[in-house]
Design a protein around this motif. Sequence first.
Motif, PDB file in Angstrom:
ATOM      1  N   ASN A 117       0.814  -1.216   0.000  1.00  0.00           N
ATOM      2  CA  ASN A 117       0.000   0.000   0.000  1.00  0.00           C
ATOM      3  C   ASN A 117       0.852   1.274   0.000  1.00  0.00           C
ATOM      4  OD1 ASN A 117       0.967  -0.331   2.577  1.00  0.00           O
ATOM      5  ND2 ASN A 117      -0.933   0.245   3.596  1.00  0.00           N
ATOM      6  N   CYS A 118       2.023   1.212  -0.607  1.00  0.00           N
ATOM      7  CA  CYS A 118       2.946   2.355  -0.546  1.00  0.00           C
ATOM      8  C   CYS A 118       2.338   3.630  -1.138  1.00  0.00           C
ATOM      9  CB  CYS A 118       4.288   2.030  -1.194  1.00  0.00           C
ATOM     10  SG  CYS A 118       4.226   1.655  -2.938  1.00  0.00           S
ATOM     11  N   CYS A 119       1.531   3.511  -2.173  1.00  0.00           N
ATOM     12  CA  CYS A 119       0.927   4.712  -2.764  1.00  0.00           C
ATOM     13  C   CYS A 119      -0.060   5.369  -1.799  1.00  0.00           C
ATOM     14  CB  CYS A 119       0.248   4.383  -4.086  1.00  0.00           C
ATOM     15  SG  CYS A 119       1.433   4.090  -5.413  1.00  0.00           S
ATOM     16  N   MET A 120      -0.790   4.573  -1.052  1.00  0.00           N
ATOM     17  CA  MET A 120      -1.731   5.151  -0.080  1.00  0.00           C
ATOM     18  C   MET A 120      -0.970   5.805   1.074  1.00  0.00           C
ATOM     19  SD  MET A 120      -4.700   5.170  -1.254  1.00  0.00           S
ATOM     20  CE  MET A 120      -5.648   5.678   0.174  1.00  0.00           C
ATOM     21  N   ILE A 121       0.217   5.324   1.386  1.00  0.00           N
ATOM     22  CA  ILE A 121       1.035   5.983   2.413  1.00  0.00           C
ATOM     23  C   ILE A 121       1.465   7.356   1.916  1.00  0.00           C
ATOM     24  CG2 ILE A 121       3.217   5.875   3.685  1.00  0.00           C
ATOM     25  CD1 ILE A 121       2.826   2.762   3.676  1.00  0.00           C
ATOM     26  N   VAL A 122       1.822   7.455   0.635  1.00  0.00           N
ATOM     27  CA  VAL A 122       2.179   8.751   0.051  1.00  0.00           C
ATOM     28  C   VAL A 122       0.964   9.679   0.086  1.00  0.00           C
ATOM     29  CG1 VAL A 122       2.973   9.937  -2.035  1.00  0.00           C
ATOM     30  CG2 VAL A 122       3.992   7.735  -1.385  1.00  0.00           C
ATOM     31  N   VAL A 123      -0.217   9.155  -0.225  1.00  0.00           N
ATOM     32  CA  VAL A 123      -1.446   9.964  -0.159  1.00  0.00           C
ATOM     33  C   VAL A 123      -1.684  10.436   1.272  1.00  0.00           C
ATOM     34  CG1 VAL A 123      -3.968   9.936  -0.436  1.00  0.00           C
ATOM     35  CG2 VAL A 123      -2.505   8.882  -2.179  1.00  0.00           C
ATOM     36  N   LYS A 124      -1.409   9.582   2.241  1.00  0.00           N
ATOM     37  CA  LYS A 124      -1.582   9.975   3.650  1.00  0.00           C
ATOM     38  C   LYS A 124      -0.677  11.162   3.981  1.00  0.00           C
ATOM     39  CE  LYS A 124      -1.609   8.186   8.332  1.00  0.00           C
ATOM     40  NZ  LYS A 124      -1.519   7.013   9.196  1.00  0.00           N
ATOM     41  N   PHE A 125       0.592  11.120   3.538  1.00  0.00           N
ATOM     42  CA  PHE A 125       1.487  12.261   3.751  1.00  0.00           C
ATOM     43  C   PHE A 125       0.918  13.513   3.087  1.00  0.00           C
ATOM     44  CE2 PHE A 125       4.753   9.083   4.805  1.00  0.00           C
ATOM     45  CZ  PHE A 125       5.360   9.697   5.881  1.00  0.00           C
ATOM     46  N   TYR A 126       0.408  13.367   1.876  1.00  0.00           N
ATOM     47  CA  TYR A 126      -0.193  14.496   1.155  1.00  0.00           C
ATOM     48  C   TYR A 126      -1.348  15.085   1.976  1.00  0.00           C
ATOM     49  CZ  TYR A 126      -2.407  16.971  -2.799  1.00  0.00           C
ATOM     50  OH  TYR A 126      -2.961  17.915  -3.622  1.00  0.00           O
ATOM     51  N   CYS A 127      -2.156  14.208   2.556  1.00  0.00           N
ATOM     52  CA  CYS A 127      -3.344  14.648   3.311  1.00  0.00           C
ATOM     53  C   CYS A 127      -2.999  15.310   4.644  1.00  0.00           C
ATOM     54  CB  CYS A 127      -4.304  13.480   3.515  1.00  0.00           C
ATOM     55  SG  CYS A 127      -5.138  13.004   1.976  1.00  0.00           S
ATOM     56  N   PHE A 128      -1.762  15.174   5.115  1.00  0.00           N
ATOM     57  CA  PHE A 128      -1.356  15.913   6.317  1.00  0.00           C
ATOM     58  C   PHE A 128      -1.518  17.416   6.100  1.00  0.00           C
ATOM     59  CE2 PHE A 128       1.840  12.442   7.735  1.00  0.00           C
ATOM     60  CZ  PHE A 128       0.864  11.802   8.474  1.00  0.00           C
ATOM     61  N   TYR A 129      -1.541  17.848   4.849  1.00  0.00           N
ATOM     62  CA  TYR A 129      -1.627  19.271   4.505  1.00  0.00           C
ATOM     63  C   TYR A 129      -3.048  19.695   4.134  1.00  0.00           C
ATOM     64  CZ  TYR A 129       3.394  18.940   4.606  1.00  0.00           C
ATOM     65  OH  TYR A 129       4.683  18.745   5.020  1.00  0.00           O
ATOM     66  N   ARG A 130      -4.029  18.848   4.433  1.00  0.00           N
ATOM     67  CA  ARG A 130      -5.430  19.163   4.133  1.00  0.00           C
ATOM     68  C   ARG A 130      -5.816  20.483   4.791  1.00  0.00           C
ATOM     69  NH1 ARG A 130      -8.478  14.337   5.189  1.00  0.00           N
ATOM     70  NH2 ARG A 130      -8.430  13.965   2.955  1.00  0.00           N
TER      71      ARG A 130
END
Length: 179
Positions: A117-130
């Motif tokens: 699920n590495c891509c979803m981990i990257v999305v999670k980092f992206y969402c830290f800036y929501r």
Amino acid sequence: RNIGEESLACSSDRSVIVREGDAVKGKFYNEIEKDLLAHRVAILDKNVPPMSFSSIHNLCSVSNCISAAVVPVDLQDTIVGGDVYPFSLEFLAACMNRVLSRNQNSHIGKLDSAVPNCCMIVVKFYCFYRNLSVSMLKEKLLNVGTASDAIEIPFFQKHEVPSLPRELKLALERAISIL
């Protein structure tokens, strides 16, 4: 890891350390504080989401050091599902591509193509800036440590970044909406 003081023109009364966030065992800021209080010059490579900005500020205050935020020069507000993010979907796709391009089990932080699920981990980092617009992010960075403006560096090559294919854009938006 320790690197030669001569290579950074550091005076002989200080040692130079370089720390990569993924390689630090334990709580990153606690470990780094010990190094900084030992009167060392530290170069830190660490992704710092907004929730950690206060830790950086406190670390700078306690150790009397200066922080410098480094951000992509091409930040732009991106709206996904009514929320704003300071990074483009092209930026997110490029970050995913970089993670997927790593050889399996090659990344010290274990974020490479071996992780299902590495891509979803990257999305999670992206969402830290929501809900942080570019202007809000830059304003918050002014209150981290003692540095003034963030240092902006190019993320993409100088040529223009093509638009994402519609299907990829929709997939990224769906991934963001899940988190």
